[in-house]
Design a protein around this motif. Structure first.
Motif, PDB file in Angstrom:
ATOM      1  N   GLU A   1     -11.499  -7.918   9.833  1.00  0.00           N
ATOM      2  CA  GLU A   1     -10.416  -8.410   8.988  1.00  0.00           C
ATOM      3  C   GLU A   1     -10.566  -9.906   8.769  1.00  0.00           C
TER       4      GLU A   1
ATOM      5  N   THR B   1      -2.973  -6.617  -8.351  1.00  0.00           N
ATOM      6  CA  THR B   1      -4.058  -6.733  -7.379  1.00  0.00           C
ATOM      7  C   THR B   1      -3.795  -7.841  -6.363  1.00  0.00           C
TER       8      THR B   1
ATOM      9  N   LYS C   1       0.708  -8.476  -2.468  1.00  0.00           N
ATOM     10  CA  LYS C   1       0.179  -8.902  -1.166  1.00  0.00           C
ATOM     11  C   LYS C   1       0.630 -10.321  -0.848  1.00  0.00           C
TER      12      LYS C   1
ATOM     13  N   ILE D   1      -5.885  -9.389   6.170  1.00  0.00           N
ATOM     14  CA  ILE D   1      -6.330  -8.381   5.217  1.00  0.00           C
ATOM     15  C   ILE D   1      -7.617  -7.782   5.764  1.00  0.00           C
ATOM     16  N   SER D   2      -7.724  -6.476   5.744  1.00  0.00           N
ATOM     17  CA  SER D   2      -8.918  -5.835   6.278  1.00  0.00           C
ATOM     18  C   SER D   2     -10.134  -6.177   5.416  1.00  0.00           C
TER      19      SER D   2
ATOM     20  N   ASP E   1     -12.403  -4.202   4.172  1.00  0.00           N
ATOM     21  CA  ASP E   1     -12.539  -3.297   3.020  1.00  0.00           C
ATOM     22  C   ASP E   1     -11.536  -3.639   1.920  1.00  0.00           C
ATOM     23  N   ASN E   2     -10.299  -3.932   2.301  1.00  0.00           N
ATOM     24  CA  ASN E   2      -9.288  -4.288   1.299  1.00  0.00           C
ATOM     25  C   ASN E   2      -9.604  -5.629   0.640  1.00  0.00           C
ATOM     26  N   CYS E   3     -10.209  -6.523   1.415  1.00  0.00           N
ATOM     27  CA  CYS E   3     -10.612  -7.807   0.859  1.00  0.00           C
ATOM     28  C   CYS E   3     -11.692  -7.618  -0.204  1.00  0.00           C
TER      29      CYS E   3
ATOM     30  N   LEU F   1     -12.206  -4.890  -1.882  1.00  0.00           N
ATOM     31  CA  LEU F   1     -11.574  -4.187  -3.009  1.00  0.00           C
ATOM     32  C   LEU F   1     -10.817  -5.173  -3.894  1.00  0.00           C
ATOM     33  N   GLN F   2     -10.166  -6.151  -3.277  1.00  0.00           N
ATOM     34  CA  GLN F   2      -9.432  -7.149  -4.045  1.00  0.00           C
ATOM     35  C   GLN F   2     -10.380  -7.988  -4.893  1.00  0.00           C
TER      36      GLN F   2
ATOM     37  N   CYS G   1      -8.240 -12.783  -1.603  1.00  0.00           N
ATOM     38  CA  CYS G   1      -9.692 -12.779  -1.426  1.00  0.00           C
ATOM     39  C   CYS G   1     -10.381 -13.033  -2.760  1.00  0.00           C
TER      40      CYS G   1
END
Length: 311
Positions: free
Chosen positions: A9, A74, A78, A90-91, A93-95, A97-98, A177
């Protein structure tokens, strides 16, 4: 990819460490996000339920409103949620994705703005050929090209970010991100990556801005031959486009068209294209546009009148 990083993260440092400022920003950005949702949804429904949908300009405006909704969603929810918590995480993977979604929807929005400028150019400079040139097939192809352009812009950004080695620290000095703050915490030399960011994000923003600037110069030059009423209407439409372009492109060029460094003021500039521009787009395209205001009156007044009659 897993052996290139030992973090799961990132910690976002956010806009400010001052709690009072964060509470103020929470209230402000909550209002902005609601305004973005309501304003763009009103535009989408008003155009879709009126004859304006058959006109290329408003067909593109629907897609611009949709991209505004997707783009700001997006980042903004958050950001709003993080303003209420002490530790903003923020994880990985989510970072990633962002990063992908922000550049994907942002890229589409840039190319739709370009399509709208082209539509404005044809309408003013080639009025006798307008309906032939800007037929629905051509409009669909321009929207498809915008989506392809957004994908071509965003996936290299994702590929660059996701293959970087991260071994700590994991603190990103931003409220979301993005590729430059992520590069700053990578455990490797980022010179080449910084050049690639300039070549991709920076040059896309700059070249598109130059194309739009000269297209509007040509349009304004052509307006000399128009009647006073024609000039007034065309200038009103072009002024709306130019305002949106300035709000979106100037901060983007400032951030992405320079060596891979980040400054605290970058967060303020990023607010312009992540929140402020999407919030003002509905106002810019409605308050200065009589056709749009008339369509909104007809659609929403008829809806309210029919409900009252039914009750």
């Amino acid at each position: 990819m897993e052996n290139q990083r030992n973090i799961s993260e990132f910690i976002l440092l956010g806009l400010s460490s001052n709690k009072n400022i964060e509470i103020f920003c929470f209230l402000l950005f909550s209002f902005c996000y609601i305004a973005i949702l309501v304003g763009n949804l009103v535009i989408i429904v008003s155009i879709r339920c009126s004859p304006l949908f058959d006109q290329p300009m408003y067909y593109f405006l629907i897609h611009l409103a949709i991209m505004d909704l997707c783009y700001t969603t997006t980042v903004t929810p958050k950001l709003i949620g993080d303003l209420l918590v002490e530790r903003k995480t923020i994880s990985f993977d989510n970072c990633m994705l962002q990063v992908l979604l922000m550049h994907f929807f942002g890229g589409i929005e840039i190319f739709i703005l370009t399509a709208m400028a082209y539509d404005c150019y044809v309408a003013i400079c080639k009025p006798l050929h307008y309906m032939l040139v800007m037929n629905r097939t051509r409009c669909n192809l321009l929207v498809l090209a915008a989506w392809v352009g957004g994908a071509a812009h965003s996936f290299p950004q994702l590929s660059m970010a996701i293959h970087m080695p991260f071994c700590g620290p994991n603190e990103i000095d931003d409220y979301f991100c993005d590729i430059l703050p992520i590069l700053k915490v990578a455990c490797t030399d980022i010179y080449i990556n910084g050049i690639l960011v300039i070549a991709d994000s920076g040059m896309v923003a700059l070249v598109t801005f130059i194309v739009l600037f000269f297209s509007y110069v040509v349009i304004l030059f052509t307006l000399r031959n128009q009647s006073a009423e024609g000039r007034r209407k065309a200038l009103s439409t072009c002024a709306s486009h130019i305002t949106v372009v300035l709000l979106y492109f100037v901060p983007s060029i400032f951030i992405y068209l320079r060596p891979p460094t980040t400054y605290s003021k970058d967060k303020i500039f990023a607010l312009f294209y992540t929140i402020i521009a999407p919030m003002f787009n509905p106002l810019i395209y409605t308050l200065r546009n009589s056709e749009m205001k008339n369509a909104m009156r007809k659609v929403w007044c008829q809806t309210l009148f029919s409900k009252e009659t039914h009750n």
